[in-house]
Design an enzyme around this catalytic site. Sequence first.
Site, mmCIF file in Angstrom:
data_model
loop_
_atom_site.group_PDB
_atom_site.id
_atom_site.type_symbol
_atom_site.label_atom_id
_atom_site.label_comp_id
_atom_site.label_asym_id
_atom_site.label_seq_id
_atom_site.Cartn_x
_atom_site.Cartn_y
_atom_site.Cartn_z
ATOM 1 N N ASP A 38 15.742 2.643 -4.693
ATOM 2 C CA ASP A 38 14.484 3.643 -4.810
ATOM 3 C C ASP A 38 14.796 4.863 -3.803
ATOM 4 O OD1 ASP A 38 11.996 4.144 -5.916
ATOM 5 O OD2 ASP A 38 10.816 3.080 -4.355
ATOM 6 N N LEU A 98 -0.910 9.084 7.317
ATOM 7 C CA LEU A 98 0.246 10.011 7.434
ATOM 8 C C LEU A 98 0.551 10.265 5.795
ATOM 9 C CD1 LEU A 98 2.376 8.127 9.900
ATOM 10 C CD2 LEU A 98 1.591 10.599 10.097
ATOM 11 N N GLY A 99 0.032 9.252 4.984
ATOM 12 C CA GLY A 99 0.308 9.232 3.728
ATOM 13 C C GLY A 99 -0.099 8.174 2.975
ATOM 14 N N GLY A 124 1.183 5.490 -0.433
ATOM 15 C CA GLY A 124 2.322 5.315 -1.531
ATOM 16 C C GLY A 124 1.603 4.088 -2.503
ATOM 17 N N GLY A 125 2.500 3.787 -3.273
ATOM 18 C CA GLY A 125 2.127 2.841 -4.511
ATOM 19 C C GLY A 125 1.455 1.374 -3.748
ATOM 20 N N PHE A 126 2.008 1.237 -2.547
ATOM 21 C CA PHE A 126 1.644 -0.043 -1.901
ATOM 22 C C PHE A 126 0.614 0.192 -0.876
ATOM 23 C CE2 PHE A 126 5.128 -1.115 -4.472
ATOM 24 C CZ PHE A 126 4.406 -2.467 -5.059
ATOM 25 N N GLY A 127 0.069 1.175 -0.725
ATOM 26 C CA GLY A 127 -0.819 1.271 0.350
ATOM 27 C C GLY A 127 -0.821 2.628 1.215
ATOM 28 N N VAL A 156 -0.258 4.713 4.976
ATOM 29 C CA VAL A 156 0.573 4.693 6.275
ATOM 30 C C VAL A 156 -0.441 5.495 7.213
ATOM 31 C CG1 VAL A 156 2.735 5.342 7.124
ATOM 32 C CG2 VAL A 156 2.616 4.760 4.763
ATOM 33 N N LYS A 215 2.184 0.783 8.070
ATOM 34 C CA LYS A 215 1.999 0.631 6.689
ATOM 35 C C LYS A 215 1.348 -0.588 6.102
ATOM 36 C CE LYS A 215 5.299 2.281 3.463
ATOM 37 N NZ LYS A 215 6.193 2.251 2.508
HETATM 38 N N1 LIG Z 1 7.858 5.888 9.458
HETATM 39 C C1 LIG Z 1 7.266 6.952 9.063
HETATM 40 N N2 LIG Z 1 7.015 8.010 9.783
HETATM 41 C C2 LIG Z 1 6.392 9.043 9.438
HETATM 42 N N3 LIG Z 1 5.672 9.274 8.211
HETATM 43 C C3 LIG Z 1 5.895 8.036 7.285
HETATM 44 C C4 LIG Z 1 6.452 6.858 7.662
HETATM 45 N N4 LIG Z 1 6.543 6.149 6.621
HETATM 46 C C5 LIG Z 1 5.888 6.775 5.563
HETATM 47 N N5 LIG Z 1 5.410 7.958 6.034
HETATM 48 C C6 LIG Z 1 4.586 8.746 5.172
HETATM 49 O O1 LIG Z 1 3.731 8.093 4.362
HETATM 50 C C7 LIG Z 1 4.025 8.709 3.131
HETATM 51 C C8 LIG Z 1 3.849 7.389 2.328
HETATM 52 O O2 LIG Z 1 5.214 6.547 2.305
HETATM 53 P P1 LIG Z 1 5.089 5.413 1.329
HETATM 54 O O3 LIG Z 1 6.601 4.773 1.441
HETATM 55 O O4 LIG Z 1 3.992 4.305 1.509
HETATM 56 O O5 LIG Z 1 5.135 5.906 -0.147
HETATM 57 P P2 LIG Z 1 5.671 6.817 -1.100
HETATM 58 O O6 LIG Z 1 7.142 6.711 -0.713
HETATM 59 O O7 LIG Z 1 5.091 8.129 -0.897
HETATM 60 O O8 LIG Z 1 5.745 6.476 -2.374
HETATM 61 P P3 LIG Z 1 6.143 5.065 -3.095
HETATM 62 O O9 LIG Z 1 5.260 3.902 -3.033
HETATM 63 O O10 LIG Z 1 6.538 5.390 -4.372
HETATM 64 O O11 LIG Z 1 7.447 4.625 -1.978
HETATM 65 C C9 LIG Z 1 5.432 9.216 3.140
HETATM 66 O O12 LIG Z 1 5.715 10.101 2.028
HETATM 67 C C10 LIG Z 1 5.579 9.877 4.570
HETATM 68 O O13 LIG Z 1 4.949 11.028 4.358
HETATM 69 MG MG LIG Z 2 8.268 5.286 0.165
#
Ligand SMILES: Nc1ncnc2c1ncn2[C@@H]1O[C@H](COP(=O)(O)OP(=O)(O)OP(=O)(O)O)[C@@H](O)[C@H]1O
Ligand SMILES: [Mg+2]
Length: 436
Positions: A237, A113-114, A116-119, A121, A142
């Site tokens: 955040d 799905l995406g 982020g900084g911590f891995g 999803v 995640k």
């Molecule tokens: N519960 C969820 N349902 C659907 N998509 C999600 C969900 N949680 C995260 N995602 C997707 O995964 C992506 C990455 O999320 P994540 O919170 O790990 O990183 P981020 O918010 O992009 O960066 P950061 O590490 O700075 O918070 C999100 O931008 C979103 O598109």
């Molecule tokens: Mg995030």
Amino acid sequence: MKETNSKNQQPKWKPMTAGYCCSSDDRAVFGNFSRCRPSKSDFTKNIGGGGGGGTAPLPSFRKLSFSDVSLSVGSSSARINEDLAQTFGGDLYDFQVSEMRAATQNFSSNFLLGEGGFGRVHKGYVDQSLRPGLKAQPVAVKLLDIEGLQGHREWLAEVIVLGQLRHPNLVKLIGYCCEDEERLLVYEFMPRGSLENHLFKRLSISLPWATRLKIAIGAAKGLAFLHDATKPVIYRDFKTSNILLDSDFNAKLSDFGLAKMGPEGSNTHVTTRVMGTYGYAAPEYVSTGHLTTKSDIYSFGVVLLELLTGRRAVEKSRPKNEQNLVDWTYPYLTRTRRLRCIMDPRLGGQYSVKGAKEMGLLAQKCVSLNPKDRPKIPAIIETLESLQNLRDMAITHGQWPDSANSGRNLGYYGKGRRQSGFGCKSAAVAASPRSK
Ligand SMILES: Nc1ncnc2c1ncn2[C@@H]1O[C@H](COP(=O)(O)OP(=O)(O)OP(=O)(O)O)[C@@H](O)[C@H]1O
Ligand SMILES: [Mg+2]
């Protein structure tokens, strides 16, 4: 330290090891932001050995509270699991990594799905074959790319905050995994992903004005819930990638790893290491480490500006004076004729003139340099809700050039709009900069 999530335009945030905490480049760009993580071997020393890291072991079977986030770094994963089970009972599921592997087709990239900084999803599916009574539903899993204590702390903060706080505008945590060095979080799946994806990804369909307003109100209600708790929680955040959307564009806040309990009693602030995301963090917090709920209000103002303009908090690819959204937009926010120069061209003039003006003024108050001048969250919700029924669309009120030249022809509003006879060039020249 994190930077804004403009993944296509800026280098990705990378975890840093103890030996090389901040590159000189990072220091120059981010000042005293920090999000440094010790190396994996430090992590193993502290987490894996049941108190081997020197922190006194926790007594077994205790209920965890927010203040245990730091204490628990000396505990083994078995003990943390016991404590979490004792704290949350049936409210959160304690999954195994193998179960989540199966739920996500072995963390398949097709289900990504995406990141982020911590891995990463991943999307997955769970049902009662996994645990009796577990609702059949899609989930977002995640995987924390744990390289140090900080990752563990943030994982635990997320479990403790989201395990205790339930609200329609906070993403629901369904469960977690804590196995040796593995840390996973299992959330309800949000079908429309993040606000960041909708606002800034080129291929996404533009969000209509009414939807932007709805999202702002939903996110504000999530923040209101946090700020209004018996002990206020400072989110720290607030940004578009952490605002997730359900199928009806209801907004839910996610990522509580940086959340902090607010000040108590006569204290006006808590002092903490500066963490958060560049471009969204309040200036006084960056310079002093003093954190209050008003720091979240500043970040909220930045997101309002992003909703108005369709631009990111920081865009390094823009001309110098347009790189920082707060500084660039500031002189345009007070007058309707100026405001239209910075409105998101993808709206094509389909926004309420009065609504945009009020939202602009609200954003301006939220990003005030003096935290005391920033409004409280209930007042913000009231203002935003009062804008929902306005129908004075710019396109029909002579505030946007006619449809022959309108929104779909983005070139007109993009590079060329300052020279277009739209009145924007002169407005820019007349504008006074934000006083520092
Ligand atoms: N519960 C969820 N349902 C659907 N998509 C999600 C969900 N949680 C995260 N995602 C997707 O995964 C992506 C990455 O999320 P994540 O919170 O790990 O990183 P981020 O918010 O992009 O960066 P950061 O590490 O700075 O918070 C999100 O931008 C979103 O598109
Ligand atoms: Mg995030």
